[in-house]
Design a protein around this motif. Structure first.
Motif, PDB file in Angstrom:
ATOM      1  N   PRO A  26       1.435  -9.257   7.115  1.00 17.15           N
ATOM      2  CA  PRO A  26       1.307  -8.229   7.986  1.00 17.15           C
ATOM      3  C   PRO A  26       1.078  -8.741   9.599  1.00 17.15           C
ATOM      4  O   PRO A  26       0.973 -10.035   9.770  1.00 17.15           O
ATOM      5  CB  PRO A  26      -0.353  -7.814   7.798  1.00 17.15           C
ATOM      6  CG  PRO A  26      -0.737  -9.011   7.099  1.00 17.15           C
ATOM      7  CD  PRO A  26       0.516  -9.579   6.286  1.00 17.15           C
ATOM      8  N   ARG A  27       1.547  -7.878  10.475  1.00 23.06           N
ATOM      9  CA  ARG A  27       1.594  -8.293  12.151  1.00 23.06           C
ATOM     10  C   ARG A  27       1.076  -7.214  12.843  1.00 23.06           C
ATOM     11  O   ARG A  27       1.859  -6.087  12.681  1.00 23.06           O
ATOM     12  CB  ARG A  27       3.047  -8.888  12.415  1.00 23.06           C
ATOM     13  CG  ARG A  27       3.621  -9.968  11.541  1.00 23.06           C
ATOM     14  CD  ARG A  27       4.954 -10.471  12.089  1.00 23.06           C
ATOM     15  NE  ARG A  27       5.363 -11.509  11.438  1.00 23.06           N
ATOM     16  CZ  ARG A  27       5.209 -12.712  11.647  1.00 23.06           C
ATOM     17  NH1 ARG A  27       4.358 -13.016  12.544  1.00 23.06           N
ATOM     18  NH2 ARG A  27       5.686 -13.850  10.893  1.00 23.06           N
ATOM     19  N   LEU A  28      -0.087  -7.253  13.369  1.00 20.11           N
ATOM     20  CA  LEU A  28      -0.737  -6.211  14.028  1.00 20.11           C
ATOM     21  C   LEU A  28      -0.169  -6.405  15.698  1.00 20.11           C
ATOM     22  O   LEU A  28      -0.427  -7.393  15.998  1.00 20.11           O
ATOM     23  CB  LEU A  28      -2.137  -5.995  13.896  1.00 20.11           C
ATOM     24  CG  LEU A  28      -2.488  -5.804  12.508  1.00 20.11           C
ATOM     25  CD1 LEU A  28      -4.222  -5.603  12.351  1.00 20.11           C
ATOM     26  CD2 LEU A  28      -1.697  -4.581  11.961  1.00 20.11           C
ATOM     27  N   ILE A  71      -4.496  -1.286   7.179  1.00 26.03           N
ATOM     28  CA  ILE A  71      -3.498  -0.798   8.103  1.00 26.03           C
ATOM     29  C   ILE A  71      -2.173  -1.154   7.003  1.00 26.03           C
ATOM     30  O   ILE A  71      -1.944  -2.498   7.135  1.00 26.03           O
ATOM     31  CB  ILE A  71      -3.565  -1.365   9.466  1.00 26.03           C
ATOM     32  CG1 ILE A  71      -4.780  -1.067  10.072  1.00 26.03           C
ATOM     33  CG2 ILE A  71      -2.314  -0.587  10.122  1.00 26.03           C
ATOM     34  CD1 ILE A  71      -4.599  -1.421  11.512  1.00 26.03           C
ATOM     35  N   ALA A  72      -1.689   0.014   6.512  1.00 28.41           N
ATOM     36  CA  ALA A  72      -0.490  -0.144   5.732  1.00 28.41           C
ATOM     37  C   ALA A  72       0.691  -0.816   6.625  1.00 28.41           C
ATOM     38  O   ALA A  72       0.713  -0.406   8.039  1.00 28.41           O
ATOM     39  CB  ALA A  72      -0.263   0.902   4.854  1.00 28.41           C
ATOM     40  N   PRO A  73       1.874  -1.405   5.921  1.00 28.28           N
ATOM     41  CA  PRO A  73       3.035  -1.430   6.774  1.00 28.28           C
ATOM     42  C   PRO A  73       3.467  -0.244   7.540  1.00 28.28           C
ATOM     43  O   PRO A  73       3.718   0.698   7.108  1.00 28.28           O
ATOM     44  CB  PRO A  73       3.972  -2.141   5.996  1.00 28.28           C
ATOM     45  CG  PRO A  73       3.224  -2.696   4.862  1.00 28.28           C
ATOM     46  CD  PRO A  73       1.838  -1.856   4.694  1.00 28.28           C
ATOM     47  N   ASP A  74       4.138  -0.431   8.630  1.00 24.73           N
ATOM     48  CA  ASP A  74       4.704   0.761   9.675  1.00 24.73           C
ATOM     49  C   ASP A  74       3.537   1.775   9.872  1.00 24.73           C
ATOM     50  O   ASP A  74       4.215   3.056  10.134  1.00 24.73           O
ATOM     51  CB  ASP A  74       5.887   1.116   8.858  1.00 24.73           C
ATOM     52  CG  ASP A  74       6.942   0.340   8.711  1.00 24.73           C
ATOM     53  OD1 ASP A  74       7.069  -0.651   9.664  1.00 24.73           O
ATOM     54  OD2 ASP A  74       7.676   0.420   7.663  1.00 24.73           O
ATOM     55  N   SER A  75       2.509   1.539   9.817  1.00 23.50           N
ATOM     56  CA  SER A  75       1.042   2.425  10.064  1.00 23.50           C
ATOM     57  C   SER A  75       0.551   2.064  11.354  1.00 23.50           C
ATOM     58  O   SER A  75       0.338   0.874  11.671  1.00 23.50           O
ATOM     59  CB  SER A  75       0.291   2.666   8.748  1.00 23.50           C
ATOM     60  OG  SER A  75       1.070   2.987   7.785  1.00 23.50           O
ATOM     61  N   THR A 122      -0.513  -1.161  15.561  1.00 22.21           N
ATOM     62  CA  THR A 122       0.400  -0.888  14.498  1.00 22.21           C
ATOM     63  C   THR A 122       0.684  -1.994  13.566  1.00 22.21           C
ATOM     64  O   THR A 122       0.974  -3.085  14.191  1.00 22.21           O
ATOM     65  CB  THR A 122       1.818  -0.033  15.020  1.00 22.21           C
ATOM     66  OG1 THR A 122       1.240   1.193  15.557  1.00 22.21           O
ATOM     67  CG2 THR A 122       2.771   0.182  13.958  1.00 22.21           C
ATOM     68  N   ASN A 123       1.004  -1.776  12.394  1.00 26.52           N
ATOM     69  CA  ASN A 123       1.505  -3.032  11.571  1.00 26.52           C
ATOM     70  C   ASN A 123       2.827  -3.105  11.584  1.00 26.52           C
ATOM     71  O   ASN A 123       3.419  -2.208  10.788  1.00 26.52           O
ATOM     72  CB  ASN A 123       0.762  -2.825  10.146  1.00 26.52           C
ATOM     73  CG  ASN A 123       0.950  -4.065   9.153  1.00 26.52           C
ATOM     74  OD1 ASN A 123       1.701  -5.041   9.592  1.00 26.52           O
ATOM     75  ND2 ASN A 123       0.380  -3.839   7.999  1.00 26.52           N
ATOM     76  N   TYR A 124       3.503  -3.941  12.106  1.00 25.89           N
ATOM     77  CA  TYR A 124       4.962  -4.317  12.047  1.00 25.89           C
ATOM     78  C   TYR A 124       5.339  -4.993  11.004  1.00 25.89           C
ATOM     79  O   TYR A 124       6.513  -5.337  10.870  1.00 25.89           O
ATOM     80  CB  TYR A 124       5.234  -4.729  13.302  1.00 25.89           C
ATOM     81  CG  TYR A 124       5.227  -3.538  14.358  1.00 25.89           C
ATOM     82  CD1 TYR A 124       6.103  -2.650  14.675  1.00 25.89           C
ATOM     83  CD2 TYR A 124       4.103  -3.807  15.468  1.00 25.89           C
ATOM     84  CE1 TYR A 124       6.094  -1.567  15.703  1.00 25.89           C
ATOM     85  CE2 TYR A 124       3.928  -2.613  16.278  1.00 25.89           C
ATOM     86  CZ  TYR A 124       4.796  -1.630  16.489  1.00 25.89           C
ATOM     87  OH  TYR A 124       4.476  -0.673  17.732  1.00 25.89           O
TER      88      TYR A 124
END
Length: 260
Positions: free
Chosen positions: A91-93, A163-167, A122-124
């Motif tokens: 994950p990358r916030l 926080i899920a991916p792309d969220s 946002t989680n990229y």
């Protein structure tokens, strides 16, 4: 007396005579020692190439050593590749919202209302992030300190949050009860030069802490400012910033905007 003296050898003649000749057994022993010396004089390589079994053992040992070294190098290379894949697949916030507002949804430039700040991330990345801590701090000054000093670690009731991916996750607004006008006198005494509303900035900074899918902790910092007079940014391209609706974000300042 004369005959006894004639048969005895003088001492100088006895010492000058050669030793007794070697026996046949002594000669054989010396020859065997010479043969042994010749065998000992052979090198390991000479013995190896003259003995097929020794040559096979030597080649097998050499091949095993090369294979072992190659296996170790291949393992290290595979480990680096796996570590790189794991590092990329995480994950990358990133800060995605730094919204300025006023209490009661008033006009952002209405100084009669308390200011509010809304932050979102946002989680990229490719994996979910579990947020465990959020730090939100602010300062009224012309510039922020060279090194961040965090004083306010927020403990939201929603934490921990995933926080899920792309969220994107937006945290509840922060109400700033100490308005910049009320702190202007304090700021003037704390800084070297005189301050005015034209160069006084409302700085917001902090960080978010989250855990990845492997249990490793990461931290993302953020920094933004808001100008009180609404026109101090010159030709800044973001109209929302110029209207005072959002902060100007400093993503390139690695002292505050960092990612671990």
């Amino acid at each position: 007396m004369v005959s006894v003296a004639a048969h005895a050898d003088p001492w100088w003649l006895e010492s000058s005579q050669p030793p007794h000749p070697p026996t046949q057994q002594q000669t054989a022993t010396e020859d065997a020692a010479k043969d042994t010396g010749k065998e000992d004089g052979e090198t390991i390589w000479q013995r190896t190439i003259s003995d097929p079994l020794a040559l096979y053992t030597f080649v097998l040992t050499l091949f095993t050593g090369v294979l072992g070294a190659s296996t170790i190098l291949l393992w290290r290379e595979n480990k680096r590749s796996v570590d790189a894949i794991i590092a990329a697949d995480r994950p990358r916030l990133r800060l995605s919202k730094l919204q300025f507002g006023r209490a009661g949804n008033a006009d952002p430039l209405d100084n009669a209302k308390y200011a509010t700040v809304t932050i979102g991330f946002t989680n990229y990345g490719d994996k979910s992030a579990v947020v465990t801590e959020v730090c939100f701090d602010h300062l009224f000054a012309a510039m922020v300190p060279k090194r961040p000093v965090y004083r306010n670690k927020k403990t939201y009731l929603s934490l921990p949050v995933t926080i899920a991916p792309d969220s994107e996750h937006v945290f509840p607004p922060e109400i700033i009860y100490d308005d910049g006008n009320r702190q202007l006198e304090e700021v003037q005494h704390s800084l070297d030069g005189p301050e005015s509303l034209s160069n006084l900035r409302f700085w917001v900074f902090g960080y978010i802490v989250y855990i990845d899918h492997l249990g490793k902790e990461h931290r993302t910092g953020y920094l933004g400012d808001w100008n009180f007079d609404g026109g101090g940014y010159g030709r800044y391209p973001d109209e929302a910033v110029l209207r005072g609706e959002t902060f100007r974000v400093f993503s390139g300042d690695k002292r505050y905007a960092y990612n671990t």
